[in-house]
Design a protein around this motif. Structure first.
Motif, short mmCIF file in Angstrom:
data_model
loop_
_atom_site.label_atom_id
_atom_site.label_comp_id
_atom_site.label_asym_id
_atom_site.label_seq_id
_atom_site.Cartn_x
_atom_site.Cartn_y
_atom_site.Cartn_z
N TYR A 198 0.83 -1.20 0.00
CA TYR A 198 0.00 0.00 0.00
C TYR A 198 0.87 1.25 0.00
O TYR A 198 2.01 1.24 0.47
N LEU A 199 0.30 2.34 -0.54
CA LEU A 199 0.94 3.64 -0.41
C LEU A 199 0.87 4.08 1.05
O LEU A 199 -0.09 3.77 1.76
N PHE A 200 1.90 4.81 1.50
CA PHE A 200 1.84 5.25 2.89
C PHE A 200 0.89 6.44 3.02
O PHE A 200 0.58 7.14 2.06
N PHE A 201 0.43 6.62 4.25
CA PHE A 201 -0.54 7.68 4.56
C PHE A 201 0.18 8.85 5.22
O PHE A 201 1.08 8.66 6.03
N SER A 202 -0.24 10.07 4.88
CA SER A 202 0.40 11.27 5.42
C SER A 202 -0.66 12.24 5.91
O SER A 202 -1.63 12.51 5.21
N GLU A 203 -0.46 12.75 7.14
CA GLU A 203 -1.41 13.71 7.71
C GLU A 203 -0.69 14.52 8.77
O GLU A 203 0.30 14.07 9.36
N ARG B 118 0.42 22.39 -2.07
CA ARG B 118 0.78 21.04 -1.66
C ARG B 118 1.84 20.43 -2.57
O ARG B 118 2.03 20.86 -3.71
N SER B 119 2.48 19.38 -2.02
CA SER B 119 3.37 18.53 -2.82
C SER B 119 2.74 17.14 -2.86
O SER B 119 2.14 16.68 -1.88
N GLU B 120 2.89 16.48 -3.98
CA GLU B 120 2.33 15.14 -4.15
C GLU B 120 3.35 14.23 -4.82
O GLU B 120 4.30 14.70 -5.46
N VAL C 87 -0.81 12.92 -1.22
CA VAL C 87 -0.44 14.29 -0.86
C VAL C 87 0.52 14.24 0.32
O VAL C 87 0.24 13.62 1.34
N LEU C 88 1.68 14.87 0.15
CA LEU C 88 2.68 14.91 1.22
C LEU C 88 2.35 16.08 2.15
O LEU C 88 2.86 17.19 2.01
N LYS C 89 1.47 15.79 3.11
CA LYS C 89 0.93 16.87 3.94
C LYS C 89 1.92 17.40 4.97
O LYS C 89 1.62 18.39 5.65
N ASN C 90 3.05 16.74 5.11
CA ASN C 90 4.04 17.21 6.07
C ASN C 90 5.31 17.72 5.38
O ASN C 90 6.40 17.69 5.96
N VAL C 91 5.15 18.19 4.15
CA VAL C 91 6.23 18.90 3.45
C VAL C 91 5.87 20.37 3.45
O VAL C 91 4.79 20.76 2.99
N PHE C 92 6.75 21.19 3.99
CA PHE C 92 6.41 22.59 4.25
C PHE C 92 7.41 23.54 3.58
O PHE C 92 8.62 23.28 3.54
#
Length: 651
Positions: A508-513, A643-645, A542-547
């Motif tokens: 599975y793809l990893f989950f990001s939050e 966002r970054s994906e 979606v790489l939600k923890n890339v800032f």
């Protein structure tokens, strides 16, 4: 063992074997009958015939009431017979007869007075003992500790803390002893140890686990935990935050070998089991890293899912040493080499019943080596950002008394504590009680995070590995697994912090939050379900923890936590190729947004290549503001669009 009793026992051994072992000494009496009785009493005492020795010494004293040697040996006989108050009467009589006869009669009097909470009297005798000039003070160090405890206790009695213990009731307590409680962070499961009566098969005492559940209407009738319990001892349990992983102590009988074939490295070892659905797995030894030829007991497993605290005991009898040790579980499931906590926590005395609160930084434990009320007292210490423990704080009187206190458990909310006591009014022997924690010894505030990990398409639950990382420090706050049967997870975390949540499962793809965890309760936890997508071409994350800072494309430091997860994913799935996409909101010109999105995607590309991912597996594309996923008319929506994906191109 109480420090004061350690003093007395050592004095008995030293004094009886040295001073009174001499055959010819000048006695304080000239009464021949008293001397004859005294010598007979010594022979009885040496032969451990204490009842006869008692009668004979009393007869000698009746012949001469000032016969100090007979008085002193009679005091030792009562000490040997654990009749301490009678012993104190005769130690004090020796002091009346000749205050300079033998310094240790003062330390013995002080030790017994301290044992029974007679602090002013103990203080007076300790001071007198330490004030002797020109005489060797065999118990000087222990007497100094005793005087320190007297001084502490006298002040503590003047400043009591709020304390109103309430018995947990018949559904948990029984006429048998109950102790060493453990509780899940949501307060729904209460696990503890009960000491059973001996049986025909096994003649030693038998400890078993019992568990009670709270359905909102109080604790339900406790049940024996099967198949964990055996014919010998299982005790001192610690539950994981979700109540499904259990570490406990098991002691195999050295002669009969009971214990369901549980082979250990020492007399008592730590074992583990976990719950799948409604069933516990067969317990397994935690291994040679944790267990040793000594004995390990009383574990406490932190809510982070990776840190274990426990007691390691060495030596026996008066030379027994118990300290708190710790070890961490690596992401690969291997325990690190255990480390003894520093001398800020551990002493040359006894530390036991360690408990790490779900905040991960507040440690509660029992000790007779820190300033206290005389026996084992309850203490707390908190860890700072550098991992250093604060000076232990005594929980105060009347939580602590001249008796031994242990088995403390503090609820995740920090409002309630549980402990074992044999106080009057219970169901018999040790019972479990609860009380409200005083404000000055409460832990840090925490909240509960719960949810379910599942396949996005089929909704099938997944036993995924997940981590919660403190974005400010970059440290893993929680490391755990979702339940294999239900996919559910439950963790506890300090509040008012920003966390990154990531979950992964093979195929599975990893989950990001990311989210800010605010205050809540067990009744109203923070909920976050985790849907996972199978690795398929065209799927994206979606790489939600890339800032990034506004209008900039330099990666912020805390982005590297997330990108390291992507590196791990690409390394593990080494045939996959991905596209790195950058997106912006609609603020600014189309051209500037396009350039910015491309540069941000290139920054992610550069980081992955630097970490060893082949550039041939990566493509970069900037989408500007052309693919919004939320409403650009609100700040929240614009934030989601920036966002970054990454997208699976081939596998």
């Amino acid at each position: 063992m109480n420090k004061s009793i350690r003093i007395i026992i050592v004095i008995i051994v030293v004094f009886a074997n040295n001073l009174f072992a001499q055959k010819e000494i000048k006695l304080s009496t000239t009464n021949k009958k008293a001397i004859k009785l005294y010598n007979e009493g010594k022979e009885y005492y040496d032969a451990r015939k204490n009842e006869l020795a008692e009668l004979t010494f009393r007869e000698a004293i009746a012949r001469d009431p000032n016969f100090i040697e007979a008085e002193l040996l009679l005091a030792y006989v009562y000490t040997d017979m654990i009749q301490y108050k009678k012993a104190l009467t005769h130690y004090e009589r020796c002091i009346e007869i000749d205050p300079q006869f033998f310094p240790e009669m003062y330390s013995s009097s002080a030790a017994i007075a301290l044992k029974f909470g007679m602090y002013e009297k103990a203080q007076k005798y300790f001071k007198a003992y330490l004030g002797f000039q020109g005489a060797p003070l065999m118990m000087k160090n222990l007497a100094e500790d005793g005087l320190r405890d007297c001084n502490f206790a006298i002040e503590a009695l003047k400043n009591p803390v709020p304390f109103n213990p309430i018995n947990l009731g018949k559904n948990i307590n029984s006429p048998l002893p109950e102790y060493f409680p453990s509780i899940s962070v949501d307060g729904s499961k209460f696990l503890y140890t009960r000491r059973l009566k001996s049986n025909k098969t096994y003649t030693g005492f038998n400890e078993d686990f019992y568990v009670s559940t709270n359905n909102g209407n109080g604790w339900q009738k406790s049940i024996n935990v099967q198949p964990i319990n055996s014919m010998t001892n299982e005790g001192a349990p610690t539950l994981s935050a979700n109540g499904r992983f259990l570490i406990f102590t098991s002691c195999a009988d050295p002669v009969d070998g009971y214990g369901q074939g549980r082979k250990g490295y020492g007399s008592c070892d730590l074992f583990y089991t976990y719950n799948i659905g409604d069933n516990w797995t067969k317990p397994k030894n935690l291994g040679a890293k944790i267990n040793s030829r000594n004995w390990e007991t009383q574990p406490s497993f932190s809510a982070d899912g990776k840190t274990l605290y426990y007691i390691r005991g060495m030596g026996r009898g008066n030379s027994r040493q118990q300290d708190i040790w710790t070890s961490e579980l690596t992401p690969q499931g291997v325990w690190t080499d255990p480390v003894r906590l520093s001398n800020v926590i551990n002493t040359d005395g006894v530390e036991e019943s360690v408990f790490i609160h779900p905040d991960g930084n507040t440690l509660y434990f029992s000790s007779n080596g820190h300033p206290g009320m005389g026996g084992l007292d309850l203490f707390m210490s908190q860890k700072d950002d550098k991992g250093n423990w604060s000076k232990p704080k005594n929980l105060g009187y009347p939580i602590n008394t001249f008796n031994d206190e242990n088995s403390l458990l503090v609820s995740a909310s920090g409002n309630l504590a549980y402990f074992a006591s044999n106080r009057a009014g219970g169901f018999g022997d040790l019972d479990l009680y609860q009380f409200k924690m005083p404000e000055n010894v409460k832990p840090n505030k925490v909240n509960y995070l719960k949810g379910k990990v599942y396949d996005l398409g089929s909704k099938k639950p997944l036993a995924a590995n997940f981590q919660l990382i403190d974005l400010e420090t970059g440290k893993v706050a929680v490391q755990s697994f979702a339940d294999e049967a239900t996919g559910e997870y439950l963790v506890s975390l300090p509040v008012n912090k920003e966390y990154a949540l990531s979950a992964s499962f093979d195929g599975y793809l990893f989950f990001s939050e990311n989210f800010m965890l605010k205050e809540g309760s067990a009744q109203e936890p923070f909920r976050k379900d985790v849907p996972l997508q199978k690795i398929e071409v065209g799927k994206s994350v979606v790489l939600k923890n890339v800032f990034f800072d506004t209008d900039k494309f330099d990666l912020k430091q805390k982005s590297k936590i997330e990108l390291d997860k992507l590196v791990h994913f690409m390394t593990k799935n080494n045939t996959i190729n991905i596209e790195l996409g950058g997106h912006t909101d609609n603020v600014g010109s189309v051209k500037s947004n396009q350039i910015l999105s491309e540069n941000r995607a290139k920054s992610v590309f550069a980081y992955l290549v630097e970490k060893g991912i082949s550039a041939d597996r990566l493509t970069v594309k900037g989408y500007g503001d052309t693919m919004p996923i939320a409403d650009n008319t609100t700040e929240k929506g614009r934030a989601e669009n920036r966002r970054s994906e990454f997208k699976i191109v081939s596998k």
